[in-house]
Scaffold this active site. Structure first.
Site, mmCIF file in Angstrom:
data_model
loop_
_atom_site.group_PDB
_atom_site.id
_atom_site.type_symbol
_atom_site.label_atom_id
_atom_site.label_comp_id
_atom_site.label_asym_id
_atom_site.label_seq_id
_atom_site.Cartn_x
_atom_site.Cartn_y
_atom_site.Cartn_z
ATOM 1 N N ARG A 228 0.861 -1.181 0.000
ATOM 2 C CA ARG A 228 0.000 0.000 0.000
ATOM 3 C C ARG A 228 0.897 1.230 0.000
ATOM 4 O O ARG A 228 1.998 1.210 0.555
ATOM 5 C CB ARG A 228 -0.880 0.026 1.252
ATOM 6 C CG ARG A 228 -2.051 -0.926 1.242
ATOM 7 C CD ARG A 228 -3.187 -0.420 0.343
ATOM 8 N NE ARG A 228 -4.358 -1.279 0.386
ATOM 9 C CZ ARG A 228 -4.530 -2.354 -0.378
ATOM 10 N NH1 ARG A 228 -3.598 -2.692 -1.252
ATOM 11 N NH2 ARG A 228 -5.633 -3.075 -0.297
ATOM 12 N N GLU A 257 -3.653 7.789 -4.331
ATOM 13 C CA GLU A 257 -4.049 7.298 -5.654
ATOM 14 C C GLU A 257 -5.381 7.921 -6.066
ATOM 15 O O GLU A 257 -6.241 8.098 -5.212
ATOM 16 C CB GLU A 257 -4.183 5.771 -5.611
ATOM 17 C CG GLU A 257 -2.860 5.100 -5.331
ATOM 18 C CD GLU A 257 -2.993 3.593 -5.111
ATOM 19 O OE1 GLU A 257 -4.080 3.045 -5.355
ATOM 20 O OE2 GLU A 257 -2.011 2.977 -4.698
ATOM 21 N N HIS A 275 -1.647 0.735 -9.640
ATOM 22 C CA HIS A 275 -2.254 -0.196 -8.673
ATOM 23 C C HIS A 275 -2.928 -1.386 -9.370
ATOM 24 O O HIS A 275 -4.152 -1.558 -9.284
ATOM 25 C CB HIS A 275 -3.263 0.530 -7.776
ATOM 26 C CG HIS A 275 -3.558 -0.231 -6.500
ATOM 27 N ND1 HIS A 275 -3.866 0.357 -5.320
ATOM 28 C CD2 HIS A 275 -3.557 -1.564 -6.241
ATOM 29 C CE1 HIS A 275 -4.068 -0.551 -4.384
ATOM 30 N NE2 HIS A 275 -3.880 -1.739 -4.929
#
Lengths: 311, 311
Positions: A228, A257, A275
């Protein structure tokens, strides 16, 4: 319709349920923003990283189970779930292999400069400027894996085949594993050429990788993050990359993000990914099986397929 | 200087000998274009892919040994060497691991779209256009390795750790290997999701991968080439990629390097690399050891370290 079990669906607008039809043949799907059903819902299907805060949970007094669709569950208030005895499932091992494959792909890309050289060729520079600078060899490198869970273990398995030397950091030493264990992340970094970050994001691991860790890793060091964004102090990472205090990075995740620090766009020593490490078309299909299996297990009082440990 | 053994150096202008100083302390290095010494030279150091034709060899009547610096030796007239009893050495296993690592890197990149997604992020498209399309899983894929030599074997070793199913094509079935063998390249392609090309370029393997092979591989098929450009009919490959007759390709080598077909520059399903699969800073260092070792072995009448079999 009334006979189908009721499943509250919690999803952020950009996400979609790709197998809605299949779910609807077995369950009555209700949008979690529709408050009519909130008092009665016993199960919440959480698609993507839609936050399940204590506030969300307060409006769901009958909730017994949250069926998640991701590997990480840092978007769910697990403390509150534990307190109320709500079980939570995650993506189980659906994504582990994909996540590991992607970490290796990012690592080879950074060391051997694949994306950067691809840009070089596409820009027509090869005939004009000649040979592209050589990269660095993967074999023999000391790789520190931060978080030797399901993804980390798959990463280790692959890197052994490449001739790398593995060590790891995690909450506890694992008795089933012979790789050297470092309880201290700075010690692991000081003894590694490469750090691969694949642990869960918790209060304890937030900004686990900071300036001190990067300094310990050193100027030739490479960081790969498929965990993460919040595991790394991104501001300090950008600074270290821009100033050459580490060699490079392969980043699939970021703190805010989909916003990626613009300073990274111009760097040749980073590979930036939106991602997508943990999912492929194939793993999404296996995740669908798992979600349907968890929901059916819940409604038939059988053991859940991928419950997470809340203790 | 006169006492140092004479080594004729054959090199194309863009290439350089990165360890000239070290060689000069032990050998008298003479440019092969200097015809004064040609009649007397017993050894030729061939740096990079400088062609050693029958014409080159005709001007070197005393030549006994060619010390090469590459894994492939298709730039040397081996037929003429065999006839005249000239021994030839290559890069041995210096580059095998790097070549295998790079092939895996290209493969993950094509399947999981790493370079393409990196361009997407750098162009600032993630916040504007949202999620990048998912790629395909490596695990479980059927990989056909074309040429199970040193590099091919290293590739197989790595892919086993990723959960791939391996088969191969080569001149002969290898008794030491349990992977399924296909004598016919089209049969291998028809039973593979991925072809990795890493055999030597010879008269027999020139354009081994053509339209027929790609048709047998099929629309979901991926081709990785870390061998030589001439192993693939490049015109037909470009056509298949543009028309979607195969899924994608990762190409480190091309038929007319450094010229790359411009049609490829716009494709999202290819990764283009400027012929750098087989070398890293580390492997070049080990190659230097090998070259010095071969030259010293030659001048002291000891067995060469990495002779190739000319039979």
């Amino acid at each position: 319709m009334d006979e189908l079990p009721l499943v509250l669906v919690h999803v952020l607008p950009p996400f979609e349920i790709p197998f809605k039809g299949r779910l609807q043949s077995r369950f009555q799907l209700i949008d979690s923003s529709d408050s009519t059903f909130s008092p009665h819902a016993s199960v919440l299907l959480c698609v993507g990283p839609a936050p399940v805060s204590s506030d969300t949970l307060r409006h769901l007094p009958s909730l017994q189970c949250i069926v998640g669709s991701s590997a990480g569950v840092d978007h769910i208030d697990l403390e509150e779930c534990r307190r109320r005895g709500i079980t939570v499932t995650n993506a189980g091992s659906s994504f582990c292999e994909d996540g590991a494959d992607f970490a290796i792909g990012l690592l080879i890309d950074v060391l051997r400069r694949i994306s950067a050289a691809d840009r070089y060729v596409r820009a027509g520079l090869w005939p004009m400027k000649g040979d592209y600078p050589l990269g660095s060899k993967l074999g023999g490198k000391r790789v520190g894996i931060v978080g030797l869970g399901k993804i980390g273990s798959e990463i280790a398995k692959r890197l052994v085949a490449f001739g790398c030397r593995i060590a790891y950091n995690s909450r506890n030493k694992k008795s089933s594993v012979s790789f050297p264990y470092y309880a201290n992340i700075c010690n692991l970094a000081a003894n590694s050429d490469i750090l691969i970050i694949c642990c869960a994001l918790t209060k304890e691991t937030h900004h686990l990788i900071d300036k001190d860790v990067m300094t310990a890793l050193g100027k030739e060091g490479v960081i790969i993050n498929v965990g993460r964004g919040g595991l790394i102090n991104e501001k300090e990472l950008v600074q270290c990359l821009v100033q050459g205090q580490i060699r490079g990075a392969g980043l699939d995740v970021f703190e805010n993000e989909p916003d990626v620090p613009k300073e990274l766009f111009e760097l040749e020593n980073v590979v930036l990914s939106p991602h997508k490490a943990i999912a492929t078309l194939e793993s999404l299909a296996s995740l669908q099986e798992l979600i349907v299996g968890n929901l059916e297990a819940f409604f038939s009082n059988k053991p859940l397929l991928s419950p997470i440990n809340l203790d």
